[in-house]
Motif scaffolding. Sequence first.
Motif, PDB file in Angstrom:
ATOM      1  N   ARG A 283       0.829  -1.198   0.000  1.00 61.37           N
ATOM      2  CA  ARG A 283       0.000   0.000   0.000  1.00 61.37           C
ATOM      3  C   ARG A 283       0.873   1.262   0.000  1.00 61.37           C
ATOM      4  NH1 ARG A 283      -5.193   0.667   1.824  1.00 61.37           N
ATOM      5  NH2 ARG A 283      -5.449  -1.421   0.930  1.00 61.37           N
ATOM      6  N   LEU A 284       1.923   1.247   0.813  1.00 65.55           N
ATOM      7  CA  LEU A 284       2.818   2.408   0.866  1.00 65.55           C
ATOM      8  C   LEU A 284       3.625   2.556  -0.420  1.00 65.55           C
ATOM      9  CD1 LEU A 284       4.153   1.994   4.514  1.00 65.55           C
ATOM     10  CD2 LEU A 284       2.442   3.622   3.716  1.00 65.55           C
ATOM     11  N   ALA A 285       3.777   1.445  -1.161  1.00 63.55           N
ATOM     12  CA  ALA A 285       4.558   1.487  -2.406  1.00 63.55           C
ATOM     13  C   ALA A 285       3.870   2.329  -3.471  1.00 63.55           C
ATOM     14  CB  ALA A 285       4.784   0.071  -2.930  1.00 63.55           C
ATOM     15  N   LEU A 286       2.570   2.581  -3.318  1.00 58.92           N
ATOM     16  CA  LEU A 286       1.843   3.365  -4.317  1.00 58.92           C
ATOM     17  C   LEU A 286       2.375   4.790  -4.436  1.00 58.92           C
ATOM     18  CD1 LEU A 286      -1.807   2.203  -3.562  1.00 58.92           C
ATOM     19  CD2 LEU A 286      -0.375   1.528  -5.494  1.00 58.92           C
ATOM     20  N   THR A 287       2.994   5.293  -3.380  1.00 61.28           N
ATOM     21  CA  THR A 287       3.531   6.665  -3.405  1.00 61.28           C
ATOM     22  C   THR A 287       5.054   6.677  -3.262  1.00 61.28           C
ATOM     23  OG1 THR A 287       3.155   6.850  -1.015  1.00 61.28           O
ATOM     24  CG2 THR A 287       1.412   7.647  -2.471  1.00 61.28           C
ATOM     25  N   ALA A 288       5.694   5.526  -3.429  1.00 58.89           N
ATOM     26  CA  ALA A 288       7.146   5.434  -3.234  1.00 58.89           C
ATOM     27  C   ALA A 288       7.888   5.826  -4.509  1.00 58.89           C
ATOM     28  CB  ALA A 288       7.526   4.016  -2.828  1.00 58.89           C
ATOM     29  N   PRO A 289       9.118   6.310  -4.394  1.00 58.67           N
ATOM     30  CA  PRO A 289       9.917   6.643  -5.583  1.00 58.67           C
ATOM     31  C   PRO A 289      10.405   5.377  -6.279  1.00 58.67           C
ATOM     32  CG  PRO A 289      11.197   6.976  -3.587  1.00 58.67           C
ATOM     33  CD  PRO A 289       9.811   6.661  -3.139  1.00 58.67           C
ATOM     34  N   PRO A 290      10.785   5.463  -7.552  1.00 58.67           N
ATOM     35  CA  PRO A 290      11.183   4.263  -8.309  1.00 58.67           C
ATOM     36  C   PRO A 290      12.332   3.488  -7.673  1.00 58.67           C
ATOM     37  CG  PRO A 290      10.859   6.114  -9.789  1.00 58.67           C
ATOM     38  CD  PRO A 290      10.765   6.666  -8.403  1.00 58.67           C
ATOM     39  N   GLU A 291      13.335   4.187  -7.136  1.00 63.59           N
ATOM     40  CA  GLU A 291      14.481   3.471  -6.554  1.00 63.59           C
ATOM     41  C   GLU A 291      14.069   2.624  -5.357  1.00 63.59           C
ATOM     42  OE1 GLU A 291      14.531   7.706  -4.852  1.00 63.59           O
ATOM     43  OE2 GLU A 291      14.197   6.726  -6.782  1.00 63.59           O
ATOM     44  N   ASN A 353       1.772  -0.979 -14.430  1.00 65.77           N
ATOM     45  CA  ASN A 353       1.575   0.118 -15.392  1.00 65.77           C
ATOM     46  C   ASN A 353       2.350   1.366 -14.973  1.00 65.77           C
ATOM     47  OD1 ASN A 353      -0.346  -1.401 -16.930  1.00 65.77           O
ATOM     48  ND2 ASN A 353      -1.859  -0.999 -15.319  1.00 65.77           N
ATOM     49  N   HIS A 354       3.392   1.167 -14.181  1.00 63.33           N
ATOM     50  CA  HIS A 354       4.184   2.292 -13.685  1.00 63.33           C
ATOM     51  C   HIS A 354       4.902   2.990 -14.840  1.00 63.33           C
ATOM     52  CE1 HIS A 354       7.199   4.459 -11.220  1.00 63.33           C
ATOM     53  NE2 HIS A 354       6.318   4.337 -10.250  1.00 63.33           N
ATOM     54  N   TYR A 355       5.120   4.302 -14.672  1.00 61.10           N
ATOM     55  CA  TYR A 355       5.777   5.063 -15.745  1.00 61.10           C
ATOM     56  C   TYR A 355       7.227   4.659 -15.952  1.00 61.10           C
ATOM     57  CZ  TYR A 355       8.085   7.882 -12.115  1.00 61.10           C
ATOM     58  OH  TYR A 355       8.847   8.292 -11.051  1.00 61.10           O
ATOM     59  N   ASP A 358      11.481  -0.126 -15.619  1.00 62.82           N
ATOM     60  CA  ASP A 358      12.092  -1.131 -14.736  1.00 62.82           C
ATOM     61  C   ASP A 358      11.153  -1.525 -13.611  1.00 62.82           C
ATOM     62  OD1 ASP A 358      14.316  -1.059 -16.295  1.00 62.82           O
ATOM     63  OD2 ASP A 358      15.544   0.136 -14.921  1.00 62.82           O
ATOM     64  N   VAL A 359      10.397  -0.558 -13.101  1.00 61.13           N
ATOM     65  CA  VAL A 359       9.427  -0.860 -12.043  1.00 61.13           C
ATOM     66  C   VAL A 359       8.311  -1.735 -12.591  1.00 61.13           C
ATOM     67  CG1 VAL A 359       7.743   0.122 -10.442  1.00 61.13           C
ATOM     68  CG2 VAL A 359       9.956   1.246 -10.753  1.00 61.13           C
ATOM     69  N   ALA A 360       7.793  -1.377 -13.761  1.00 58.50           N
ATOM     70  CA  ALA A 360       6.729  -2.177 -14.378  1.00 58.50           C
ATOM     71  C   ALA A 360       7.199  -3.602 -14.646  1.00 58.50           C
ATOM     72  CB  ALA A 360       6.278  -1.512 -15.677  1.00 58.50           C
ATOM     73  N   LYS A 361       8.443  -3.746 -15.082  1.00 59.51           N
ATOM     74  CA  LYS A 361       9.001  -5.067 -15.347  1.00 59.51           C
ATOM     75  C   LYS A 361       9.164  -5.870 -14.058  1.00 59.51           C
ATOM     76  CE  LYS A 361      13.031  -7.288 -17.477  1.00 59.51           C
ATOM     77  NZ  LYS A 361      14.346  -7.046 -18.140  1.00 59.51           N
ATOM     78  N   ALA A 362       9.614  -5.204 -12.989  1.00 60.01           N
ATOM     79  CA  ALA A 362       9.784  -5.896 -11.706  1.00 60.01           C
ATOM     80  C   ALA A 362       8.444  -6.341 -11.139  1.00 60.01           C
ATOM     81  CB  ALA A 362      10.504  -4.973 -10.722  1.00 60.01           C
ATOM     82  N   ALA A 363       7.407  -5.500 -11.284  1.00 64.58           N
ATOM     83  CA  ALA A 363       6.088  -5.854 -10.750  1.00 64.58           C
ATOM     84  C   ALA A 363       5.442  -6.971 -11.556  1.00 64.58           C
ATOM     85  CB  ALA A 363       5.189  -4.621 -10.733  1.00 64.58           C
TER      86      ALA A 363
END
Length: 423
Positions: A283-291, A353-355, A358-363
Amino acid sequence: MRHRYNDCVGWLGELMGHGAFQVKELSLCTLMKFVELEAEYPLVKVEWKGSFTFPRELLKVVVDGLIPLNEDASLLISRFQEYMEYDDIRYFVMKAVTESIGQVMQKTKERPLPFYQQNIFSLISPINMPNKELDLVKFMVKQDNRQEWKVSKLQAHKQAFERMWLSFLKHKLPTGIYKKVLVILHDSILPYMNEPTLMIDFLTVAYGIGGAISLLALNGLFILIHQHNLEYPDFYKKLYSLLDPSVYHVKYRARFFHLLDLFLSSSHLPAYLVAAFIKRLSRLALTAPPEALLMVIPFICNLFRRHPACKVLVHRPNGPGDLSEDPYIMEQEELSESRALESSLWELQSLQNHYHPDVAKAAAILNLSLSEIEDDISGLLELSASELFDKEVKKSAATVPLEFEQVRGTCTKLTCCAGQFCL
């Protein structure tokens, strides 16, 4: 001559508070030379042959000059650190600091003294304690029969070290010093104490403060729990409450997630507890930075590998249509009543669907069958935004997306398209 010498020592002690650093430094070096000479030629006759003497009162004058109440003496203290390499000097400095703290703090009625406490921390934090008795070989005072001297015993050094830190930490500290103590506590203080469990009260109070101070207290608590059998009631409940949006942004993020990984590594933890941590992190990851996302997504995948009972969060495709339909109660303090196991990981699905690609690929890995081997996240804990940016800049793309149709070849005619020249 004795009176004149004592007057000289008093004046040199006063000059350690002079406005010019050169005067302070010269006074310090002169007094330390007096310490060396008094040890070799004692002013008081020894009571019996073979007894040991050390000019403790003279050294106390030096220590008092190093820890003034109303000014920062960090530069002079750094000059004094070369003398702390002597085992006997270090031992008697620790004794003098303990005595000074008791006298000064009693007079001020426990009121914090920022300059005084900062000076003490600057003096005692760099202390390098010996690991074994054979390391006690460097003494300023030359003694023929050192084996019988108390200062040559490692146990005596540990006792002095322990009393010094306990006397310093039992008084209220400024927030900045509080954090600095917690940063070094686990590797520079606890290993050199005779009874590390005496730090239980200090650490439990720090752990209950909240915010960055609680995060920093985790290191010390981890040592006491795993090495000294500390029983901390509601430990995971408090650890769960530390998960707020700031954990993805704080300076101590890497240290916190390293310890969180250790605390959640046991396979005997109940599924509802681990599921609550997974849901709150998601839930907190929704507002977390990409790194931070590139670190926490593999972290959550590792939790699924350790606790297969929590995979129901992934294999529940019909998740809530919106946030209000999610049965998970994030504000619930009792982990067993958070209803995390009844929910689904729609948060990580949305990150597909992250912008950031790399994040989208990891998820997207959650759509696949997870391997049994855990991901090594040690290299991701320290990942910063600047490193992520540099990585993106250095990427070379084979094809660049364009908003128009690229020209393939040239036209052989001079005119075409109703007499318009080809481009």
